[in-house]
Scaffold this active site. Sequence first.
Site, PDB file in Angstrom:
ATOM      1  N   GLY A   1     117.303  21.306  74.458  1.00  0.00           N
ATOM      2  CA  GLY A   1     116.498  21.662  73.279  1.00  0.00           C
ATOM      3  C   GLY A   1     117.419  22.155  72.182  1.00  0.00           C
ATOM      4  O   GLY A   1     118.114  23.167  72.354  1.00  0.00           O
TER       5      GLY A   1
ATOM      6  N   GLY B   1     115.154  25.343  66.669  1.00  0.00           N
ATOM      7  CA  GLY B   1     115.577  26.562  65.987  1.00  0.00           C
ATOM      8  C   GLY B   1     116.518  27.400  66.836  1.00  0.00           C
ATOM      9  O   GLY B   1     117.557  27.866  66.365  1.00  0.00           O
ATOM     10  N   ILE B   2     116.185  27.569  68.109  1.00  0.00           N
ATOM     11  CA  ILE B   2     117.007  28.412  68.974  1.00  0.00           C
ATOM     12  C   ILE B   2     118.250  27.668  69.467  1.00  0.00           C
ATOM     13  O   ILE B   2     119.374  28.150  69.342  1.00  0.00           O
ATOM     14  CB  ILE B   2     116.175  28.926  70.181  1.00  0.00           C
ATOM     15  CG1 ILE B   2     115.014  29.797  69.703  1.00  0.00           C
ATOM     16  CG2 ILE B   2     117.066  29.690  71.165  1.00  0.00           C
ATOM     17  CD1 ILE B   2     115.396  31.054  68.958  1.00  0.00           C
TER      18      ILE B   2
ATOM     19  N   LYS C   1     109.111  33.476  76.983  1.00  0.00           N
ATOM     20  CA  LYS C   1     108.487  34.761  76.658  1.00  0.00           C
ATOM     21  C   LYS C   1     107.376  35.190  77.608  1.00  0.00           C
ATOM     22  O   LYS C   1     107.172  36.369  77.819  1.00  0.00           O
ATOM     23  CB  LYS C   1     107.891  34.680  75.255  1.00  0.00           C
ATOM     24  CG  LYS C   1     108.942  34.584  74.162  1.00  0.00           C
ATOM     25  CD  LYS C   1     108.304  34.701  72.802  1.00  0.00           C
ATOM     26  CE  LYS C   1     109.306  34.508  71.687  1.00  0.00           C
ATOM     27  NZ  LYS C   1     108.657  34.497  70.383  1.00  0.00           N
TER      28      LYS C   1
ATOM     29  N   GLY D   1     108.396  26.077  66.222  1.00  0.00           N
ATOM     30  CA  GLY D   1     108.026  26.111  67.635  1.00  0.00           C
ATOM     31  C   GLY D   1     107.752  27.542  68.082  1.00  0.00           C
ATOM     32  O   GLY D   1     106.746  27.839  68.741  1.00  0.00           O
ATOM     33  N   THR D   2     108.622  28.429  67.661  1.00  0.00           N
ATOM     34  CA  THR D   2     108.482  29.839  68.025  1.00  0.00           C
ATOM     35  C   THR D   2     107.242  30.440  67.365  1.00  0.00           C
ATOM     36  O   THR D   2     106.484  31.182  68.000  1.00  0.00           O
ATOM     37  CB  THR D   2     109.750  30.600  67.582  1.00  0.00           C
ATOM     38  OG1 THR D   2     110.846  30.077  68.321  1.00  0.00           O
ATOM     39  CG2 THR D   2     109.631  32.080  67.851  1.00  0.00           C
TER      40      THR D   2
ATOM     41  N   GLU E   1     104.119  29.400  69.140  1.00  0.00           N
ATOM     42  CA  GLU E   1     103.933  30.124  70.406  1.00  0.00           C
ATOM     43  C   GLU E   1     103.480  31.557  70.154  1.00  0.00           C
ATOM     44  O   GLU E   1     102.688  32.106  70.908  1.00  0.00           O
ATOM     45  CB  GLU E   1     105.242  30.117  71.212  1.00  0.00           C
ATOM     46  CG  GLU E   1     105.501  28.760  71.840  1.00  0.00           C
ATOM     47  CD  GLU E   1     106.658  28.767  72.833  1.00  0.00           C
ATOM     48  OE1 GLU E   1     107.295  27.733  72.959  1.00  0.00           O
ATOM     49  OE2 GLU E   1     106.915  29.800  73.465  1.00  0.00           O
TER      50      GLU E   1
ATOM     51  N   HIS F   1      99.359  34.525  70.713  1.00  0.00           N
ATOM     52  CA  HIS F   1      99.153  35.926  71.092  1.00  0.00           C
ATOM     53  C   HIS F   1      98.149  36.637  70.177  1.00  0.00           C
ATOM     54  O   HIS F   1      97.809  37.790  70.428  1.00  0.00           O
ATOM     55  CB  HIS F   1     100.472  36.704  71.007  1.00  0.00           C
ATOM     56  CG  HIS F   1     101.485  36.290  72.017  1.00  0.00           C
ATOM     57  ND1 HIS F   1     101.560  36.840  73.274  1.00  0.00           N
ATOM     58  CD2 HIS F   1     102.471  35.382  71.969  1.00  0.00           C
ATOM     59  CE1 HIS F   1     102.561  36.293  73.942  1.00  0.00           C
ATOM     60  NE2 HIS F   1     103.132  35.406  73.165  1.00  0.00           N
TER      61      HIS F   1
HETATM   62  N1  LIG Z   1     112.823  35.419  74.147  1.00  0.00           N
HETATM   63  C1  LIG Z   1     112.912  35.445  72.831  1.00  0.00           C
HETATM   64  O1  LIG Z   1     113.243  36.460  72.249  1.00  0.00           O
HETATM   65  C2  LIG Z   1     112.620  34.215  72.012  1.00  0.00           C
HETATM   66  C3  LIG Z   1     112.731  34.250  70.617  1.00  0.00           C
HETATM   67  C4  LIG Z   1     112.507  33.087  69.891  1.00  0.00           C
HETATM   68  C5  LIG Z   1     112.149  31.912  70.558  1.00  0.00           C
HETATM   69  N2  LIG Z   1     112.012  31.918  71.908  1.00  0.00           N
HETATM   70  C6  LIG Z   1     111.604  30.707  72.643  1.00  0.00           C
HETATM   71  O2  LIG Z   1     112.568  29.693  72.493  1.00  0.00           O
HETATM   72  C7  LIG Z   1     111.944  28.438  72.735  1.00  0.00           C
HETATM   73  C8  LIG Z   1     112.441  27.418  71.740  1.00  0.00           C
HETATM   74  O3  LIG Z   1     111.943  27.756  70.437  1.00  0.00           O
HETATM   75  P1  LIG Z   1     112.352  26.918  69.153  1.00  0.00           P
HETATM   76  O4  LIG Z   1     111.835  27.665  67.970  1.00  0.00           O
HETATM   77  O5  LIG Z   1     113.796  26.572  69.224  1.00  0.00           O
HETATM   78  O6  LIG Z   1     111.473  25.586  69.348  1.00  0.00           O
HETATM   79  P2  LIG Z   1     111.656  24.195  68.575  1.00  0.00           P
HETATM   80  O7  LIG Z   1     110.339  23.522  68.609  1.00  0.00           O
HETATM   81  O8  LIG Z   1     112.333  24.410  67.264  1.00  0.00           O
HETATM   82  O9  LIG Z   1     112.715  23.381  69.483  1.00  0.00           O
HETATM   83  C9  LIG Z   1     112.378  22.852  70.738  1.00  0.00           C
HETATM   84  C10 LIG Z   1     113.440  21.811  71.119  1.00  0.00           C
HETATM   85  O10 LIG Z   1     113.111  21.300  72.425  1.00  0.00           O
HETATM   86  C11 LIG Z   1     113.161  19.849  72.377  1.00  0.00           C
HETATM   87  N3  LIG Z   1     112.232  19.319  73.377  1.00  0.00           N
HETATM   88  C12 LIG Z   1     110.878  19.419  73.408  1.00  0.00           C
HETATM   89  N4  LIG Z   1     110.376  18.779  74.476  1.00  0.00           N
HETATM   90  C13 LIG Z   1     111.449  18.259  75.133  1.00  0.00           C
HETATM   91  C14 LIG Z   1     111.578  17.474  76.302  1.00  0.00           C
HETATM   92  N5  LIG Z   1     110.511  17.108  76.997  1.00  0.00           N
HETATM   93  N6  LIG Z   1     112.829  17.110  76.699  1.00  0.00           N
HETATM   94  C15 LIG Z   1     113.933  17.485  75.991  1.00  0.00           C
HETATM   95  N7  LIG Z   1     113.853  18.231  74.869  1.00  0.00           N
HETATM   96  C16 LIG Z   1     112.631  18.597  74.449  1.00  0.00           C
HETATM   97  C17 LIG Z   1     112.749  19.502  70.957  1.00  0.00           C
HETATM   98  O11 LIG Z   1     113.156  18.187  70.602  1.00  0.00           O
HETATM   99  C18 LIG Z   1     113.509  20.606  70.189  1.00  0.00           C
HETATM  100  O12 LIG Z   1     114.866  20.231  70.021  1.00  0.00           O
HETATM  101  C19 LIG Z   1     110.442  28.685  72.675  1.00  0.00           C
HETATM  102  O13 LIG Z   1     109.921  28.658  73.982  1.00  0.00           O
HETATM  103  C20 LIG Z   1     110.341  30.090  72.106  1.00  0.00           C
HETATM  104  O14 LIG Z   1     109.231  30.814  72.540  1.00  0.00           O
HETATM  105  C21 LIG Z   1     112.253  33.043  72.636  1.00  0.00           C
END
Ligand SMILES: NC(=O)c1ccc[n+]([C@@H]2O[C@H](COP(=O)([O-])OP(=O)(O)OC[C@H]3O[C@@H](n4cnc5c(N)ncnc54)[C@H](O)[C@@H]3O)[C@@H](O)[C@H]2O)c1
Length: 383
Positions: free
Chosen positions: A10, A13-14, A177, A244-245, A248, A252
């Site tokens: 993935g 953003g992260i 999360k 994406g974040t 999600e 909540h």
């Molecule tokens: N714990 C924390 O503090 C925290 C903070 C921010 C985000 N997050 C989590 O990080 C995760 C990612 O968030 P994001 O904003 O980067 O999301 P995003 O939607 O920007 O990115 C998701 C990535 O996953 C890829 N992807 C999706 N389905 C796929 C699959 N089947 N196979 C391969 N790749 C696939 C997408 O192409 C994309 O590159 C989320 O679950 C979010 O909740 C956690």
Amino acid sequence: MDDIRFAVLGTGGIGRRTLEVSQHKDGLTAVAACDRNGVAVDHDGLDVDELLDATEGNIASGPQGGPGQSSGDEPRDSGPDEASGSTPATPTDDYASDGGAAAVEGGGVKQHGDQSGIVASEQGEPTETPIDDIIAESDAVDAVLLALPNLEHDFIPRVAERFAEADYEGVMIDVLKRSRVIGMLDDREGLLRESGITFVCGAGATPGFLTGAAALAAQSFVEVEAVEIWWGVGLKSGYEDNRGTVREDIAHLDGYDIETAREMSEDEIEALIDEHDGVLEFHDMEHADDVLLERAGICDAEDVHVGGVLDVRSDEKPTTTTVSVTGTTFDGETGTNTFELDDATSMEANVNGPALGYLKAGVRNNRAGHYGVFGPADLMPGF
Ligand SMILES: NC(=O)c1ccc[n+]([C@@H]2O[C@H](COP(=O)([O-])OP(=O)(O)OC[C@H]3O[C@@H](n4cnc5c(N)ncnc54)[C@H](O)[C@@H]3O)[C@@H](O)[C@H]2O)c1
């Protein structure tokens, strides 16, 4: 510890920021990355700058276009969604794993020309099976960081299972999360252990950094009464890259759940954000800090409360992020230890710095033969 080869699943953003931050850390070499449409592998080390440039404003966070549309890497037969009791979208509905960006044409996917996400990089190859392609290379990978969406709750546990079934030996780490996912990983602990996997779960900011901080703050006490986590995130310049974040997080809010959030169109999300003038406030979030602190013996899950404020129209944090741990000392005093993040530190810094730190801690454990499922609090002083 100076030779950790890692992969990122993935690059939204992260995941993009993980790659960027890793360049500022010693001993980490990114050797593989994938998104839903593409994969890039170079065992001598990816050209991270080129990959970041190619995916700038172009992160394939949604399902349109490209061969990944009905990918074999989508979650399958995952049963009823626990939050809603309804059946989740089928594999061809790509947003089953990452939200309803598909609901409106063009929503959620940012791309240059025909090239969405990693395939826009000269190192990227289109693929219908991005995760399997990384698994195929995993003999030469020490750690895999999962920056995947988690709107389908068992998606990340199932990905872990696939690595274990392929006899991967190494670290896996996620930044998920939701509390309920930790149990799904625990259910697979035997399989992960057998394979030689050290799985570090919930290792972003919250849960993750702040869970570890709570575990540390608790050390003054013999009994912990309450853990209060209150976060602030200002995301104006990063909003496009973090949809994406945000989606999600919307799950909540009162009146929303994982199912409704997944199916919202981009327009509906924009309307909701407008209604709140760009500022969303969350209380009693289902964040895994609770179960992660309980499984580390710090306190009961029900004594942990997580909330926060997200402002998508300003980069300033709308509130200061704090962790407060209230407890009783051995000599009968009651006190509250508070850990506070500087407002100048961004969400990206507070997710990815700790995630890579926990990744390194995971590798130390893996090399010492410690396998199974670990939370951030397990990697701190014990209680
Ligand atoms: N714990 C924390 O503090 C925290 C903070 C921010 C985000 N997050 C989590 O990080 C995760 C990612 O968030 P994001 O904003 O980067 O999301 P995003 O939607 O920007 O990115 C998701 C990535 O996953 C890829 N992807 C999706 N389905 C796929 C699959 N089947 N196979 C391969 N790749 C696939 C997408 O192409 C994309 O590159 C989320 O679950 C979010 O909740 C956690």
